[in-house]
Design an enzyme around this catalytic site. Structure first.
Site, PDB file in Angstrom:
ATOM      1  N   VAL A 164      27.224  83.866-103.190  1.00 54.74           N
ATOM      2  CA  VAL A 164      27.189  82.569-102.508  1.00 54.74           C
ATOM      3  C   VAL A 164      26.866  82.923-101.058  1.00 54.74           C
ATOM      4  O   VAL A 164      27.731  83.369-100.312  1.00 54.74           O
ATOM      5  CB  VAL A 164      28.536  81.818-102.644  1.00 54.74           C
ATOM      6  CG1 VAL A 164      28.532  80.549-101.808  1.00 54.74           C
ATOM      7  CG2 VAL A 164      28.824  81.498-104.110  1.00 54.74           C
ATOM      8  N   PRO A 165      25.599  82.779-100.664  1.00 53.58           N
ATOM      9  CA  PRO A 165      25.059  83.436 -99.470  1.00 53.58           C
ATOM     10  C   PRO A 165      25.450  82.850 -98.114  1.00 53.58           C
ATOM     11  O   PRO A 165      24.621  82.323 -97.371  1.00 53.58           O
ATOM     12  CB  PRO A 165      23.550  83.345 -99.695  1.00 53.58           C
ATOM     13  CG  PRO A 165      23.371  82.088-100.476  1.00 53.58           C
ATOM     14  CD  PRO A 165      24.572  82.004-101.376  1.00 53.58           C
ATOM     15  N   CYS A 166      26.712  83.025 -97.753  1.00 55.48           N
ATOM     16  CA  CYS A 166      27.157  82.570 -96.435  1.00 55.48           C
ATOM     17  C   CYS A 166      26.540  83.408 -95.315  1.00 55.48           C
ATOM     18  O   CYS A 166      26.523  82.985 -94.157  1.00 55.48           O
ATOM     19  CB  CYS A 166      28.682  82.580 -96.346  1.00 55.48           C
ATOM     20  SG  CYS A 166      29.433  84.166 -96.721  1.00 55.48           S
ATOM     21  N   HIS A 167      25.992  84.574 -95.654  1.00 57.25           N
ATOM     22  CA  HIS A 167      25.336  85.398 -94.638  1.00 57.25           C
ATOM     23  C   HIS A 167      24.078  84.728 -94.081  1.00 57.25           C
ATOM     24  O   HIS A 167      23.597  85.104 -93.028  1.00 57.25           O
ATOM     25  CB  HIS A 167      24.996  86.793 -95.197  1.00 57.25           C
ATOM     26  CG  HIS A 167      24.036  86.777 -96.342  1.00 57.25           C
ATOM     27  ND1 HIS A 167      24.456  86.577 -97.646  1.00 57.25           N
ATOM     28  CD2 HIS A 167      22.698  86.936 -96.387  1.00 57.25           C
ATOM     29  CE1 HIS A 167      23.395  86.614 -98.443  1.00 57.25           C
ATOM     30  NE2 HIS A 167      22.317  86.831 -97.710  1.00 57.25           N
TER      31      HIS A 167
END
Length: 196
Positions: A164-167
């Site tokens: 889950v690409p919070c980056h």
């Protein structure tokens, strides 16, 4: 022969015993959480899954033992190192780090987040590979344009980083902001995606 030699177990025997334990726990439905640790270009990651799906990805700096203890408390104490149950996500992570995967397909168990945090985390995969969005843009996209700080909190508490690409969420000025895995890991993930 010493007393120690009488009880020596070689690594192959230990691996077989562990596999038997995992199989027995699985067949008797005694295993609520499976975990494994994988090596990646940004350091070791702990992966944990329930029957519903991947529930946690943790960086080494979070202290794997503390993460496992937290999972045992919040989900179930019936947790065991069962690497084969996480083969699919391990393969997908290998493909991601080799720039052969842009979207993760494994089922997710989002029970560690709720409310607005889960709403934000459900939105994050819509930020495409190699692209970024600001905290403000994410807040607007989830229907609450004034919730910029809450978006930051949702990213900071994301139990499934990378998948889950919070980056991909940055400050309005384009700077990195914080990241559970550290800013060096965030920068490396963004660079990996830009290079692909």
């Amino acid at each position: 022969m010493t007393d120690i030699d009488l009880f020596a177990v070689d690594s192959a025997d230990l691996a077989r015993l562990r596999a038997r334990l995992v199989n027995a726990a699985d067949s008797l439905q005694l295993l609520d959480l499976a975990y494994r640790i994988v090596d990646t270009p940004i350091g070791p990651l702990l992966l944990a899954a329930t029957d519903a799906g991947l529930v946690r990805v943790a960086f080494q700096r979070e202290d794997f033992d503390a993460v496992l203890e937290d999972l045992a408390t919040t989900i179930s104490p019936r947790i065991l190192c069962a690497p084969t149950r996480l083969d699919e996500i391990a393969t997908e992570l290998d493909e991601y780090f080799a720039s052969r995967r842009r979207v993760f397909d494994v089922p997710l168990d989002l029970r560690l987040s709720s409310g607005f945090r889960q709403t934000v985390q459900r939105f994050l995969p819509h930020i495409k590979y190699g692209q970024t969005a600001s905290y403000k843009e994410v807040a607007a996209s989830v229907g609450n344009p004034n919730a910029v700080r809450a978006v930051g909190t949702a990213c900071a508490t994301n139990p499934l980083p990378i998948v889950v690409p919070c980056h991909r969420v940055l400050r309005a000025d384009g700077s990195l902001g914080g990241y559970l895995g550290g800013t060096a890991a965030k920068a490396a993930l963004l660079e990996l995606e830009r290079a692909a």
